[in-house]
Design a protein around this motif. Structure first.
Motif, PDB file in Angstrom:
ATOM      1  N   GLN A 161       0.832  -1.206   0.000  1.00 20.39           N
ATOM      2  CA  GLN A 161       0.000   0.000   0.000  1.00 20.39           C
ATOM      3  C   GLN A 161       0.867   1.258   0.000  1.00 20.39           C
ATOM      4  OE1 GLN A 161      -3.397   0.111  -0.413  1.00 20.39           O
ATOM      5  NE2 GLN A 161      -2.951   2.270  -0.720  1.00 20.39           N
ATOM      6  N   ASP A 162       1.957   1.248   0.780  1.00 21.62           N
ATOM      7  CA  ASP A 162       2.878   2.396   0.801  1.00 21.62           C
ATOM      8  C   ASP A 162       3.491   2.619  -0.588  1.00 21.62           C
ATOM      9  OD1 ASP A 162       2.334   2.700   3.483  1.00 21.62           O
ATOM     10  OD2 ASP A 162       4.210   1.757   4.169  1.00 21.62           O
ATOM     11  N   LEU A 163       3.859   1.525  -1.227  1.00 23.76           N
ATOM     12  CA  LEU A 163       4.426   1.595  -2.574  1.00 23.76           C
ATOM     13  C   LEU A 163       3.403   2.176  -3.553  1.00 23.76           C
ATOM     14  CD1 LEU A 163       6.950   0.684  -4.231  1.00 23.76           C
ATOM     15  CD2 LEU A 163       5.745  -1.459  -4.639  1.00 23.76           C
ATOM     16  N   THR A 164       2.179   1.713  -3.457  1.00 21.90           N
ATOM     17  CA  THR A 164       1.102   2.208  -4.318  1.00 21.90           C
ATOM     18  C   THR A 164       0.863   3.695  -4.078  1.00 21.90           C
ATOM     19  OG1 THR A 164       0.056   0.030  -4.262  1.00 21.90           O
ATOM     20  CG2 THR A 164      -1.325   1.880  -4.944  1.00 21.90           C
ATOM     21  N   ASP A 165       0.778   4.092  -2.807  1.00 24.23           N
ATOM     22  CA  ASP A 165       0.546   5.501  -2.468  1.00 24.23           C
ATOM     23  C   ASP A 165       1.661   6.385  -3.033  1.00 24.23           C
ATOM     24  OD1 ASP A 165      -1.741   4.731  -1.153  1.00 24.23           O
ATOM     25  OD2 ASP A 165      -0.854   4.863   0.859  1.00 24.23           O
ATOM     26  N   ARG A 166       2.893   5.919  -2.940  1.00 20.60           N
ATOM     27  CA  ARG A 166       4.040   6.704  -3.431  1.00 20.60           C
ATOM     28  C   ARG A 166       3.929   6.923  -4.946  1.00 20.60           C
ATOM     29  NH1 ARG A 166       8.402   3.597  -2.056  1.00 20.60           N
ATOM     30  NH2 ARG A 166       8.977   3.102  -4.171  1.00 20.60           N
ATOM     31  N   HIS A 167       3.569   5.868  -5.690  1.00 15.51           N
ATOM     32  CA  HIS A 167       3.471   6.002  -7.146  1.00 15.51           C
ATOM     33  C   HIS A 167       2.253   6.825  -7.564  1.00 15.51           C
ATOM     34  CE1 HIS A 167       6.553   2.849  -7.074  1.00 15.51           C
ATOM     35  NE2 HIS A 167       6.878   3.319  -8.255  1.00 15.51           N
ATOM     36  N   VAL A 168       1.147   6.679  -6.866  1.00 12.74           N
ATOM     37  CA  VAL A 168      -0.040   7.497  -7.164  1.00 12.74           C
ATOM     38  C   VAL A 168       0.271   8.972  -6.879  1.00 12.74           C
ATOM     39  CG1 VAL A 168      -2.398   8.028  -6.399  1.00 12.74           C
ATOM     40  CG2 VAL A 168      -1.748   5.670  -6.889  1.00 12.74           C
ATOM     41  N   HIS A 169       0.995   9.223  -5.788  1.00 16.84           N
ATOM     42  CA  HIS A 169       1.383  10.594  -5.449  1.00 16.84           C
ATOM     43  C   HIS A 169       2.295  11.174  -6.545  1.00 16.84           C
ATOM     44  CE1 HIS A 169       2.181  14.030  -2.910  1.00 16.84           C
ATOM     45  NE2 HIS A 169       3.475  13.853  -3.102  1.00 16.84           N
ATOM     46  N   GLU A 170       3.174  10.350  -7.084  1.00 22.68           N
ATOM     47  CA  GLU A 170       4.055  10.811  -8.162  1.00 22.68           C
ATOM     48  C   GLU A 170       3.237  11.188  -9.401  1.00 22.68           C
ATOM     49  OE1 GLU A 170       8.010   9.310 -10.629  1.00 22.68           O
ATOM     50  OE2 GLU A 170       7.272   8.108  -8.958  1.00 22.68           O
ATOM     51  N   ILE A 171       2.231  10.386  -9.738  1.00 23.03           N
ATOM     52  CA  ILE A 171       1.358  10.705 -10.873  1.00 23.03           C
ATOM     53  C   ILE A 171       0.602  12.001 -10.598  1.00 23.03           C
ATOM     54  CG2 ILE A 171      -0.737   9.982 -12.108  1.00 23.03           C
ATOM     55  CD1 ILE A 171       0.335   7.099 -11.937  1.00 23.03           C
ATOM     56  N   ASP A 172       0.121  12.185  -9.362  1.00 18.31           N
ATOM     57  CA  ASP A 172      -0.580  13.421  -9.003  1.00 18.31           C
ATOM     58  C   ASP A 172       0.339  14.636  -9.168  1.00 18.31           C
ATOM     59  OD1 ASP A 172      -2.861  11.957  -8.477  1.00 18.31           O
ATOM     60  OD2 ASP A 172      -2.554  11.936  -6.292  1.00 18.31           O
ATOM     61  N   GLY A 173       1.607  14.478  -8.801  1.00 23.40           N
ATOM     62  CA  GLY A 173       2.577  15.569  -8.966  1.00 23.40           C
ATOM     63  C   GLY A 173       2.805  15.892 -10.437  1.00 23.40           C
ATOM     64  N   LEU A 174       2.903  14.861 -11.266  1.00 20.91           N
ATOM     65  CA  LEU A 174       3.056  15.077 -12.709  1.00 20.91           C
ATOM     66  C   LEU A 174       1.844  15.815 -13.272  1.00 20.91           C
ATOM     67  CD1 LEU A 174       4.406  11.564 -13.836  1.00 20.91           C
ATOM     68  CD2 LEU A 174       5.694  13.703 -13.744  1.00 20.91           C
ATOM     69  N   LEU A 175       0.650  15.422 -12.805  1.00 21.57           N
ATOM     70  CA  LEU A 175      -0.579  16.071 -13.261  1.00 21.57           C
ATOM     71  C   LEU A 175      -0.598  17.539 -12.854  1.00 21.57           C
ATOM     72  CD1 LEU A 175      -3.406  16.044 -14.526  1.00 21.57           C
ATOM     73  CD2 LEU A 175      -4.286  15.267 -12.314  1.00 21.57           C
ATOM     74  N   ALA A 176      -0.218  17.828 -11.617  1.00 19.58           N
ATOM     75  CA  ALA A 176      -0.211  19.221 -11.150  1.00 19.58           C
ATOM     76  C   ALA A 176       0.729  20.070 -11.999  1.00 19.58           C
ATOM     77  CB  ALA A 176       0.190  19.275  -9.675  1.00 19.58           C
ATOM     78  N   ASN A 177       1.907  19.527 -12.315  1.00 19.31           N
ATOM     79  CA  ASN A 177       2.862  20.263 -13.159  1.00 19.31           C
ATOM     80  C   ASN A 177       2.297  20.493 -14.557  1.00 19.31           C
ATOM     81  OD1 ASN A 177       4.742  20.413 -11.128  1.00 19.31           O
ATOM     82  ND2 ASN A 177       5.911  18.648 -11.832  1.00 19.31           N
ATOM     83  N   LYS A 178       1.644  19.469 -15.115  1.00 17.81           N
ATOM     84  CA  LYS A 178       1.097  19.584 -16.465  1.00 17.81           C
ATOM     85  C   LYS A 178      -0.045  20.597 -16.490  1.00 17.81           C
ATOM     86  CE  LYS A 178       1.211  18.453 -20.739  1.00 17.81           C
ATOM     87  NZ  LYS A 178       2.407  18.657 -21.553  1.00 17.81           N
ATOM     88  N   GLU A 179      -0.900  20.570 -15.476  1.00 17.77           N
ATOM     89  CA  GLU A 179      -2.000  21.542 -15.412  1.00 17.77           C
ATOM     90  C   GLU A 179      -1.448  22.968 -15.339  1.00 17.77           C
ATOM     91  OE1 GLU A 179      -4.597  20.556 -12.172  1.00 17.77           O
ATOM     92  OE2 GLU A 179      -5.624  19.008 -13.318  1.00 17.77           O
ATOM     93  N   LYS A 180      -0.433  23.154 -14.496  1.00 18.41           N
ATOM     94  CA  LYS A 180       0.173  24.481 -14.343  1.00 18.41           C
ATOM     95  C   LYS A 180       0.769  24.936 -15.688  1.00 18.41           C
ATOM     96  CE  LYS A 180       4.117  26.442 -12.169  1.00 18.41           C
ATOM     97  NZ  LYS A 180       5.330  26.078 -11.506  1.00 18.41           N
ATOM     98  N   GLU A 181       1.424  24.012 -16.369  1.00 14.75           N
ATOM     99  CA  GLU A 181       2.030  24.304 -17.665  1.00 14.75           C
ATOM    100  C   GLU A 181       0.963  24.666 -18.701  1.00 14.75           C
ATOM    101  OE1 GLU A 181       4.320  21.492 -20.794  1.00 14.75           O
ATOM    102  OE2 GLU A 181       5.015  21.320 -18.729  1.00 14.75           O
ATOM    103  N   LEU A 182      -0.152  23.927 -18.691  1.00 15.03           N
ATOM    104  CA  LEU A 182      -1.216  24.173 -19.663  1.00 15.03           C
ATOM    105  C   LEU A 182      -1.949  25.481 -19.416  1.00 15.03           C
ATOM    106  CD1 LEU A 182      -2.732  20.594 -19.934  1.00 15.03           C
ATOM    107  CD2 LEU A 182      -1.735  21.895 -21.812  1.00 15.03           C
ATOM    108  N   LEU A 183      -2.148  25.833 -18.160  1.00 15.70           N
ATOM    109  CA  LEU A 183      -2.913  27.040 -17.841  1.00 15.70           C
ATOM    110  C   LEU A 183      -2.073  28.301 -17.846  1.00 15.70           C
ATOM    111  CD1 LEU A 183      -5.232  25.545 -15.083  1.00 15.70           C
ATOM    112  CD2 LEU A 183      -5.808  26.052 -17.476  1.00 15.70           C
ATOM    113  N   GLU A 184      -0.755  28.131 -17.985  1.00 14.31           N
ATOM    114  CA  GLU A 184       0.161  29.276 -18.042  1.00 14.31           C
ATOM    115  C   GLU A 184      -0.061  30.020 -19.358  1.00 14.31           C
ATOM    116  OE1 GLU A 184       4.743  29.024 -18.804  1.00 14.31           O
ATOM    117  OE2 GLU A 184       4.274  28.361 -16.767  1.00 14.31           O
ATOM    118  N   VAL A 185      -0.295  31.330 -19.271  1.00 14.81           N
ATOM    119  CA  VAL A 185      -0.573  32.099 -20.494  1.00 14.81           C
ATOM    120  C   VAL A 185       0.672  32.794 -20.984  1.00 14.81           C
ATOM    121  CG1 VAL A 185      -1.953  33.952 -21.496  1.00 14.81           C
ATOM    122  CG2 VAL A 185      -2.927  32.446 -19.788  1.00 14.81           C
TER     123      VAL A 185
END
Length: 185
Positions: A161-185
């Motif tokens: 479960q810890d391993l799963t949480d770590r990888h899901v958190h990494e995907i969430d971080g990638l998503l946050a960066n991509k959203e920030k990049e996309l919404l940057e004008v």
């Protein structure tokens, strides 16, 4: 036995995260990114061939890609593949190379790309959870067959479960960066 299962699960989860990262690279922002078109299939002498095998792609300016075919006969097919790829790009051909200019993104298009990025992130999370489910099943089977104790099973489940949480958190971080990049004008 458990260590082998955990190592295998970690490798698969890391692969799922890397796949998600690659999917994010294909979602365009306002800047030119060769990864957006290199996997497009081009009809090259009757066979669908990835663009990267028939042409070189460079970024001469922040919002322009330059596609240089290795074989000039493929120029029209490359241009057609880029135009029909539903990327919102209009390639222009000067007889030797293809220039692909990236237009400014509208607010509506940015939100559409954010939605697409969220879908790709969810696909990545689901892949990680499926790997967890398969490994958890294998651990339970070991316990059923009396190869490990209940305490070892519980410890392995927590580590998984810890391993799963770590990888899901990494995907969430990638998503946050991509959203920030996309919404940057």
């Amino acid at each position: 036995m458990i260590d082998d299962l955990m190592t295998e699960a970690e490798l698969k989860m890391t692969g799922a995260v890397e796949h998600t990262r690659g999917e994010f690279a294909k979602i365009r922002t306002g800047r030119a990114n060769p990864g957006l078109i290199t996997d497009l299939l081009v009809d090259y002498y009757g066979a669908p061939t990835p663009l990267q095998q028939v042409a070189g792609v460079s970024v001469p300016e922040p919002r322009m890609l330059l596609v240089s075919p290795y074989d000039q006969q493929a120029l029209r097919n490359i241009e057609r593949a880029i135009a029909t790829a539903d990327l919102g790009l209009n390639p222009s051909n000067d007889g030797k190379v293809i220039r692909v200019v990236f237009p400014e993104l509208t607010e509506e298009r940015r939100k559409e790309f954010v939605r697409l990025a969220r879908e790709r992130a969810e696909e990545g999370r689901v892949a990680v959870r499926n790997i967890r489910r398969g490994t958890k099943h294998d651990i339970a089977k070991l316990q059923e067959d009396s190869e490990i104790t209940e305490d070892e099973e519980r410890r392995a489940d927590k580590a998984l479960q810890d391993l799963t949480d770590r990888h899901v958190h990494e995907i969430d971080g990638l998503l946050a960066n991509k959203e920030k990049e996309l919404l940057e004008v």
